[in-house]
Motif scaffolding. Structure first.
Motif, mmCIF file in Angstrom:
data_model
loop_
_atom_site.group_PDB
_atom_site.id
_atom_site.type_symbol
_atom_site.label_atom_id
_atom_site.label_comp_id
_atom_site.label_asym_id
_atom_site.label_seq_id
_atom_site.Cartn_x
_atom_site.Cartn_y
_atom_site.Cartn_z
ATOM 1 N N SER A 1 -13.516 12.021 -5.096
ATOM 2 C CA SER A 1 -13.355 11.144 -3.936
ATOM 3 C C SER A 1 -11.877 10.830 -3.710
ATOM 4 O O SER A 1 -11.025 11.102 -4.554
ATOM 5 C CB SER A 1 -14.141 9.849 -4.135
ATOM 6 N N TYR A 2 -11.593 10.252 -2.552
ATOM 7 C CA TYR A 2 -10.248 9.753 -2.305
ATOM 8 C C TYR A 2 -10.367 8.312 -1.822
ATOM 9 O O TYR A 2 -11.382 7.902 -1.274
ATOM 10 C CB TYR A 2 -9.499 10.627 -1.293
ATOM 11 N N PHE A 3 -9.306 7.539 -2.027
ATOM 12 C CA PHE A 3 -9.350 6.124 -1.672
ATOM 13 C C PHE A 3 -7.930 5.594 -1.539
ATOM 14 O O PHE A 3 -6.957 6.272 -1.894
ATOM 15 C CB PHE A 3 -10.119 5.318 -2.724
ATOM 16 N N GLY A 4 -7.810 4.390 -1.022
ATOM 17 C CA GLY A 4 -6.506 3.774 -0.825
ATOM 18 C C GLY A 4 -5.950 3.992 0.566
ATOM 19 O O GLY A 4 -4.936 3.402 0.939
ATOM 20 N N GLU A 5 -6.640 4.827 1.346
ATOM 21 C CA GLU A 5 -6.145 5.136 2.691
ATOM 22 C C GLU A 5 -6.437 4.019 3.685
ATOM 23 O O GLU A 5 -5.733 3.883 4.702
ATOM 24 C CB GLU A 5 -6.767 6.451 3.180
ATOM 25 N N VAL A 6 -7.462 3.208 3.408
ATOM 26 C CA VAL A 6 -7.856 2.162 4.360
ATOM 27 C C VAL A 6 -6.701 1.190 4.602
ATOM 28 O O VAL A 6 -6.355 0.888 5.748
ATOM 29 C CB VAL A 6 -9.101 1.414 3.861
ATOM 30 N N ASP A 7 -6.093 0.707 3.527
ATOM 31 C CA ASP A 7 -5.003 -0.253 3.666
ATOM 32 C C ASP A 7 -3.797 0.364 4.371
ATOM 33 O O ASP A 7 -3.107 -0.314 5.138
ATOM 34 C CB ASP A 7 -4.584 -0.783 2.290
ATOM 35 N N ILE A 8 -3.548 1.642 4.111
ATOM 36 C CA ILE A 8 -2.413 2.315 4.753
ATOM 37 C C ILE A 8 -2.664 2.471 6.242
ATOM 38 O O ILE A 8 -1.777 2.213 7.071
ATOM 39 C CB ILE A 8 -2.146 3.675 4.083
ATOM 40 N N LEU A 9 -3.862 2.869 6.605
ATOM 41 C CA LEU A 9 -4.182 3.034 8.021
ATOM 42 C C LEU A 9 -4.109 1.704 8.770
ATOM 43 O O LEU A 9 -3.646 1.653 9.921
ATOM 44 C CB LEU A 9 -5.570 3.657 8.179
ATOM 45 N N TYR A 10 -4.549 0.630 8.128
ATOM 46 C CA TYR A 10 -4.508 -0.682 8.761
ATOM 47 C C TYR A 10 -3.153 -1.367 8.606
ATOM 48 O O TYR A 10 -2.978 -2.502 9.050
ATOM 49 C CB TYR A 10 -5.607 -1.581 8.185
ATOM 50 N N LYS A 11 -2.214 -0.688 7.951
ATOM 51 C CA LYS A 11 -0.844 -1.191 7.768
ATOM 52 C C LYS A 11 -0.837 -2.587 7.155
ATOM 53 O O LYS A 11 -0.244 -3.542 7.681
ATOM 54 C CB LYS A 11 -0.086 -1.186 9.102
ATOM 55 N N SER B 1 0.866 -1.194 0.000
ATOM 56 C CA SER B 1 0.000 0.000 0.000
ATOM 57 C C SER B 1 0.893 1.232 0.000
ATOM 58 O O SER B 1 1.363 1.675 1.046
ATOM 59 C CB SER B 1 -0.914 -0.011 1.230
ATOM 60 N N ALA B 2 1.117 1.777 -1.174
ATOM 61 C CA ALA B 2 2.138 2.817 -1.330
ATOM 62 C C ALA B 2 1.588 4.230 -1.363
ATOM 63 O O ALA B 2 2.337 5.176 -1.144
ATOM 64 C CB ALA B 2 2.946 2.565 -2.605
ATOM 65 N N SER B 3 0.292 4.395 -1.652
ATOM 66 C CA SER B 3 -0.235 5.745 -1.833
ATOM 67 C C SER B 3 -1.710 5.866 -1.472
ATOM 68 O O SER B 3 -2.453 4.884 -1.485
ATOM 69 C CB SER B 3 -0.080 6.186 -3.300
ATOM 70 N N ILE B 4 -2.083 7.092 -1.194
ATOM 71 C CA ILE B 4 -3.487 7.491 -1.113
ATOM 72 C C ILE B 4 -3.794 8.212 -2.416
ATOM 73 O O ILE B 4 -2.999 9.030 -2.885
ATOM 74 C CB ILE B 4 -3.736 8.419 0.089
ATOM 75 N N HIS B 5 -4.945 7.913 -3.007
ATOM 76 C CA HIS B 5 -5.298 8.459 -4.313
ATOM 77 C C HIS B 5 -6.489 9.409 -4.210
ATOM 78 O O HIS B 5 -7.471 9.117 -3.527
ATOM 79 C CB HIS B 5 -5.625 7.329 -5.283
ATOM 80 N N PHE B 6 -6.391 10.521 -4.933
ATOM 81 C CA PHE B 6 -7.469 11.504 -5.026
ATOM 82 C C PHE B 6 -7.911 11.543 -6.483
ATOM 83 O O PHE B 6 -7.113 11.885 -7.368
ATOM 84 C CB PHE B 6 -6.982 12.880 -4.568
#
Length: 273
Positions: free
Chosen positions: A177-187, A149-154
């Protein structure tokens, strides 16, 4: 059916050498120049050349570009401009200029992304210069299941769908919208694959920038993101189960994200969160 292939995002990362934005390359060059005993005039000339490239790539207006140039000249004449890494790109600029640059970057699309609404100018001035503009073509993968999980996308333009089994869509992301943050937050690695339903433009924030800048400096924003992430986690699971039931109920043997006639109720748009 799709052969195993590198995602569009992976290919771009391979071209630029990392997931960092295009500004990294010239910031690194500036660092090298500043480390050498060149004359002040040579340094200034180099900085202005790099600034022009930056302003062109970021679609910054001529007015703001001129303000940046004036500040660089002034700072260099005082003893050298400390533009040595991304976190300090705008460190010597007046707050008002920082805000103008941040708001005009990428053609001013930041105002259309919900994540940045109601955020203070200091946060926007910090984050926006770190974003990287990225294009993904229709049918290409933005990222794949089990990727790092390398980035958050807007999402600036287009439509991105989350799919499982690399082809079956169950969630659709819309412009703004933005997405991809869930996996980063959950590491964790990517839980699902994301594909472009049509030609799409995104701005990306690297995981490194998120973890080193936003996490320690803006806990209240991170808390907001956690609230959204937990809700999304539930909605993703619900939407995936709905799609599986729809396929079983209708005895479908093949379903693909390229089928644009799939019931929109199953592609729940979650751009509002």
């Amino acid at each position: 059916f799709f052969f195993k292939q590198k995602t569009a995002y992976e290919m771009q990362r391979g071209l630029v050498g990392s997931e960092m934005c295009i500004r990294d390359s010239f910031v690194g060059s500036i660092s090298s120049v500043l480390a050498n005993p060149n004359s002040q005039s040579s340094k200034l000339s180099f900085k202005i050349t790099q600034l022009q490239e930056f302003c062109r790539d970021a679609q910054i207006s001529e007015k703001v570009s001129n303000q940046l140039r004036e500040n660089i000249v002034f700072s260099t004449q005082r003893g050298g401009f400390s533009w040595v890494d991304k976190q300090r790109i705008f460190s010597e600029l007046p707050p008002q200029v920082k805000r103008e640059v941040a708001s005009e970057m990428f053609g001013g699309v930041i105002s259309k992304i919900r994540f940045f609404k109601n955020k203070d100018s200091a946060f926007i001035s910090l984050v926006v210069p770190l974003l990287q503009h990225f294009k993904v073509q229709k049918k290409e993968r933005l990222f794949s299941k089990d990727d790092q999980s390398a980035s958050i996308h807007f999402l600036v333009e287009g439509k991105i769908v989350y799919v499982y089994d690399d082809r079956i869509p169950f969630k659709q992301m819309m412009k703004g919208s933005y997405f991809g943050e869930v996996d980063i937050l959950y590491k964790r690695t990517r839980m699902y694959t994301a594909r472009a339903l049509e030609d799409s433009d995104t701005l990306t924030l690297s995981r490194q920038a998120f973890e080193t800048l936003i996490l320690p400096q803006y806990p209240e924003i991170v808390e907001e993101m956690w609230i959204v992430a937990k809700e999304r986690e539930k909605r993703f699971a619900f939407a995936k189960d709905n799609m599986k039931q729809y396929i079983a109920r209708n005895r479908l043997s093949t379903v693909s994200y390229t089928h644009l006639t799939l019931p929109t109720i199953l592609l729940v748009q979650i751009s509002v969160v």
